[in-house]
Write an enzyme that holds these catalytic residues in place. Sequence first.
Site, PDB file in Angstrom:
ATOM      1  N   ASP A  13       0.829  -1.217   0.000  1.00  0.00           N
ATOM      2  CA  ASP A  13       0.000   0.000   0.000  1.00  0.00           C
ATOM      3  C   ASP A  13       0.862   1.266   0.000  1.00  0.00           C
ATOM      4  OD1 ASP A  13      -2.086  -1.888   0.483  1.00  0.00           O
ATOM      5  OD2 ASP A  13      -1.834  -1.661   2.654  1.00  0.00           O
ATOM      6  N   GLU A 243     -11.326  -0.192  -3.082  1.00  0.00           N
ATOM      7  CA  GLU A 243     -10.479   0.353  -2.001  1.00  0.00           C
ATOM      8  C   GLU A 243      -9.298   1.068  -2.651  1.00  0.00           C
ATOM      9  OE1 GLU A 243      -9.227  -3.031   0.332  1.00  0.00           O
ATOM     10  OE2 GLU A 243      -8.089  -3.909  -1.304  1.00  0.00           O
TER      11      GLU A 243
END
Length: 343
Positions: A13, A243
């Site tokens: 991420d 997401e």
Amino acid sequence: MSPPLITHLYTADPSAHVFDGKLYIYPSHDRETDIHFNDNGDQYDMVDYHVFSLDSLDAYASPESTSAVPPKVTDHGVVLSAADVPWVSRQLWAPDAARRKGKYYLYFPARDKESVFRIGVAVGNTPIGPFTPDPEPIPGSFSIDPASFVDDDADESAYLYFGGLWGGQLQCYQRGNTPAHYDATWLGAQEPSGPDATALFPKVAKLSDDMRGFEGPVRDLVILAPETGEPIKADDHERRFFEAAWMHKRGETYYFSYSTGDTHFLAYAMGTSPFGPFTYAGRILEPVLGWTTHHSIVEFQGRWWLFHHDCELSKGVNHLRSVKVKEIFYDAQGRIVGEKPGE
Ligand code: FUB
């Protein structure tokens, strides 16, 4: 595909930012657990964050980047731990950072003591911390994957984008965009479905002047289908938001990019305002090894870069991911392309 940038830890991420000419990466810090893989993402049980920096990506700035030797990346160590944040129970997921008016802010999602995802903020004086967390989550925040964006206007207007489906609990907020609207009956369920169902959209809120709260309401960030001009449908899993929100700006165009989750694409949409609406514009990355895909896009030393992760280093273990980077380009219409357009 380029080699992992960081090999002594598992990292995922990646949120990349350039501060004073140096590139900083704010990733999740993946760790081994024996929690069984499930759709809730319980196996992503991270407990702290490191910050990394590097001076140059020149080694990757060529079509031969597949064989490039990774640049030297400095690990600045742990800058925030779950144990330091009074409201957190577990699962420090995808973070982001911002600089505004001389201070640095680390935004992070985690489960609170009731197991509900909220978003916290920690404040520092340098890009590598130390970061001091606020004792409570940001009022009005919920779900996961905060991405901050500081605009280039005179006021340095700042925004926070967030949200994530399934384990990220975004489907629990169908009745409204506040923590009070949380509907636990959607826990464990995935998302609405059917021909009439509109996709659940990511959220955006303007950040207050101190960057530690919201100024104004949390709004839906609507993504339109280009062929109809209508909001993307819930069943359009190849294009709907799942997401990994990210916002960047090139010229006067705002680009909102995201993961499609269960179809594993990184996709993007273009707009003319940080609040949207945005129109779906295409894919940035095809599925990689591993279930999740998550990224950031940043301009560094005159080139544009896509930071993302995959599970090559762990040989496909979904919750042990590694940050990678590749150069991206824009065509004459401002669309993102993987190859340099012909001169
Ligand atoms: O790292 C945990 C979660 O996996 C992130 O919050 C999601 O975006 C996915 O990458």
